[in-house]
Motif scaffolding. Sequence first.
Motif, short mmCIF file in Angstrom:
data_model
loop_
_atom_site.label_atom_id
_atom_site.label_comp_id
_atom_site.label_asym_id
_atom_site.label_seq_id
_atom_site.Cartn_x
_atom_site.Cartn_y
_atom_site.Cartn_z
N HIS A 62 3.07 -3.66 3.03
CA HIS A 62 2.31 -3.89 1.80
C HIS A 62 1.84 -2.55 1.22
O HIS A 62 1.93 -2.32 0.01
N ASN A 63 1.33 -1.69 2.07
CA ASN A 63 0.84 -0.39 1.61
C ASN A 63 1.97 0.46 1.04
O ASN A 63 1.79 1.18 0.04
N ALA A 64 3.14 0.38 1.68
CA ALA A 64 4.29 1.12 1.17
C ALA A 64 4.68 0.63 -0.22
O ALA A 64 4.94 1.43 -1.13
N LEU A 65 4.70 -0.69 -0.39
CA LEU A 65 5.05 -1.25 -1.69
C LEU A 65 4.00 -0.90 -2.75
O LEU A 65 4.35 -0.54 -3.88
N ASP A 66 2.74 -0.97 -2.38
CA ASP A 66 1.68 -0.62 -3.33
C ASP A 66 1.84 0.83 -3.80
O ASP A 66 1.67 1.14 -4.98
N GLY A 67 2.17 1.74 -2.87
CA GLY A 67 2.35 3.14 -3.24
C GLY A 67 3.52 3.34 -4.19
O GLY A 67 3.43 4.10 -5.16
N ALA A 68 4.63 2.65 -3.92
CA ALA A 68 5.80 2.76 -4.79
C ALA A 68 5.50 2.26 -6.19
O ALA A 68 5.90 2.86 -7.19
N GLN A 69 4.77 1.13 -6.26
CA GLN A 69 4.41 0.59 -7.57
C GLN A 69 3.39 1.49 -8.28
O GLN A 69 3.42 1.61 -9.51
N MET A 70 2.52 2.11 -7.51
CA MET A 70 1.49 2.96 -8.10
C MET A 70 2.11 4.12 -8.88
O MET A 70 1.63 4.50 -9.95
N VAL A 71 3.22 4.69 -8.35
CA VAL A 71 3.85 5.83 -9.03
C VAL A 71 5.06 5.41 -9.85
O VAL A 71 5.83 6.24 -10.32
N ASN A 72 5.27 4.10 -10.02
CA ASN A 72 6.33 3.56 -10.86
C ASN A 72 7.72 3.98 -10.37
O ASN A 72 8.61 4.27 -11.17
N ALA A 73 7.90 4.02 -9.07
CA ALA A 73 9.19 4.37 -8.48
C ALA A 73 10.00 3.09 -8.29
O ALA A 73 9.87 2.39 -7.29
N THR A 74 10.84 2.78 -9.27
CA THR A 74 11.51 1.48 -9.30
C THR A 74 12.43 1.26 -8.11
O THR A 74 12.45 0.18 -7.51
N SER A 75 13.23 2.29 -7.75
CA SER A 75 14.16 2.09 -6.64
C SER A 75 13.41 1.87 -5.33
O SER A 75 13.83 1.05 -4.50
N LEU A 76 12.28 2.58 -5.13
CA LEU A 76 11.48 2.35 -3.93
C LEU A 76 10.83 0.98 -3.96
O LEU A 76 10.71 0.30 -2.93
N THR A 77 10.39 0.55 -5.13
CA THR A 77 9.80 -0.78 -5.26
C THR A 77 10.78 -1.85 -4.85
O THR A 77 10.44 -2.79 -4.11
N MET A 78 12.02 -1.73 -5.30
CA MET A 78 13.05 -2.70 -4.90
C MET A 78 13.26 -2.68 -3.39
O MET A 78 13.28 -3.73 -2.74
N ARG A 79 13.40 -1.48 -2.84
CA ARG A 79 13.70 -1.34 -1.41
C ARG A 79 12.55 -1.88 -0.56
O ARG A 79 12.76 -2.62 0.41
N PHE A 80 11.32 -1.49 -0.90
CA PHE A 80 10.18 -1.84 -0.06
C PHE A 80 9.78 -3.31 -0.21
O PHE A 80 9.31 -3.93 0.75
N SER A 81 9.94 -3.87 -1.42
CA SER A 81 9.60 -5.29 -1.59
C SER A 81 10.58 -6.17 -0.83
O SER A 81 10.20 -7.20 -0.24
N TRP A 82 11.85 -5.79 -0.82
CA TRP A 82 12.84 -6.56 -0.05
C TRP A 82 12.53 -6.48 1.45
O TRP A 82 12.61 -7.49 2.16
N TYR A 83 12.14 -5.29 1.90
CA TYR A 83 11.80 -5.13 3.31
C TYR A 83 10.57 -5.97 3.67
O TYR A 83 10.53 -6.63 4.72
N LEU A 84 9.57 -5.95 2.79
CA LEU A 84 8.37 -6.76 3.03
C LEU A 84 8.74 -8.24 3.12
O LEU A 84 8.19 -8.98 3.97
N ALA A 85 9.65 -8.68 2.29
CA ALA A 85 10.05 -10.09 2.31
C ALA A 85 10.66 -10.47 3.65
O ALA A 85 10.42 -11.57 4.17
N THR A 86 11.45 -9.56 4.26
CA THR A 86 12.06 -9.88 5.55
C THR A 86 11.00 -10.02 6.64
O THR A 86 11.11 -10.89 7.53
#
Length: 493
Positions: free
Chosen positions: A242-266
């Motif tokens: 969750h923290n990783a995804l929040d950080g990616a979204q905070m800096v608007n890093a779209t590719s990281l957001t995709m990667r980390f949200s998918w990982y969180l879902a698993t």
Amino acid sequence: MQLDDQLLAGHIPAQDRRVRLLLDSGRLQEAEAAFDELVAVGSDLVDSQWCRSAVLVHRASLAWRLGRLSLALELVSEGWTEMDVQSPSGASAAYTVSMLGYLLEAVGRRGSARTLFALSIEVARNSEDSDALAYCLGSAGIARGFHADDSGDRADFIAARDLCAEAESVARAGRIQRSSKAGKASALAGLGEQEDAEAAAREALSQASRAQDYFTAALANRVLSGLRREQHRLEEARAHAHNALDGAQMVNATSLTMRFSWYLATICAELGDPAAEAAALRVSVQAGQTSVKLLSESLGQALEQRRVAIQARRMALEAQEAALRDPLTGLINRLGLERLAPPMLDRCATNGRAPWLVLLDVDWFKDVNDIAGHPVGDVVLQEVANLLLRECRSGDLICRWAGDEFVILLVDESEDSRGAGPTVAERIRAAVDSHDWRLVLGGVTTPPTVSIGITRGQSDLQQLFANADIALYQAKRAGRNRVASIPNSGAPN
């Protein structure tokens, strides 16, 4: 990969650096407004003290992160076009090539991105600028780590570890050192070195938290989440994810957001939490729809096409007689040569001089088109045209005759030019042979060379061309990448 403001200070204007700092600190609305001010001023007003290509590519990366996809494409194409025809050199060029690699990496063009990352490291080493080298190594290492996560290839993990470790050792204390440490931690985790990975990730997270460095914090949290998942401590793994995804979204890093949200879902799925899994998946889908998924299949070719279009448009505007110009290269075309050559030949004959006609053909050009694509082939022709302009004299007439054939009429009337033809032809051949083609071809196919036929005489253009064509055929038959000459009986002694 994020840049420290102090590292950018010598390469990017303060207004541009301010937008990046606002983005990196998660102040997206302020970043949007500040970026709009930059766009309103326009790229033509970039002060000459700055490396124009570095500024344009940096702005393209900002536009990408802000979701301005078409503008990002336009800026990166213009920035790429601004790159010198000679091999890139210096710290600004290293940053620029690395940022180009980042943009290609962001849209899934991993092979081309890896080539540019490697080139950026080479340029940075040659520049002897430790800050530039640290940035280029770190960018390449983090990207390689993402490849390794996807492929599971041990060689990729080792390469990522080594790149990030060198970046960390070279970098001064700051953002580059922190993010490289986090990248190294990720690679160590992939190699099964859990204790070292844990220590590096915790140190990177601690430093990032103190500095409000959300990008590095996101990377470090992702590493810690993976370690906790390996230890079957899934609740802790989910918290870090969750923290990783929040950080990616905070800096608007779209590719990281995709990667980390998918990982969180698993992880949520493993915990038996379908509601949280669905929420994470919605974030991943939304990120994909806004940028990466939309462009991953088409941006690579569009990038080259837009680059060609901008170059051709700029040259066309500068041409005094558009009808006599080739729109792709900006050289005079066949019609232009046929109109401009006769009076020049007449003047040479009046002065008792015999001009040289140089006819060159790009070797194996069909392979470039077939393997790399026609847009890349067009860029190759542009690069050859630029090399001709560089190696020829101001009074010479340079023409794109047809396809991959070029003609140069050497009509230097100020001095005895009996040896000019072979000298200029060999200089052109060597320039094309030694040119750094990696920015254009990315290692996809064999770098092009040229075969050249030359002749000299006072006869008309048609006869000169016929003789040069025979010489060109001889150069081709002799093995290509060479110069052949055929005498003309009309040439004075």
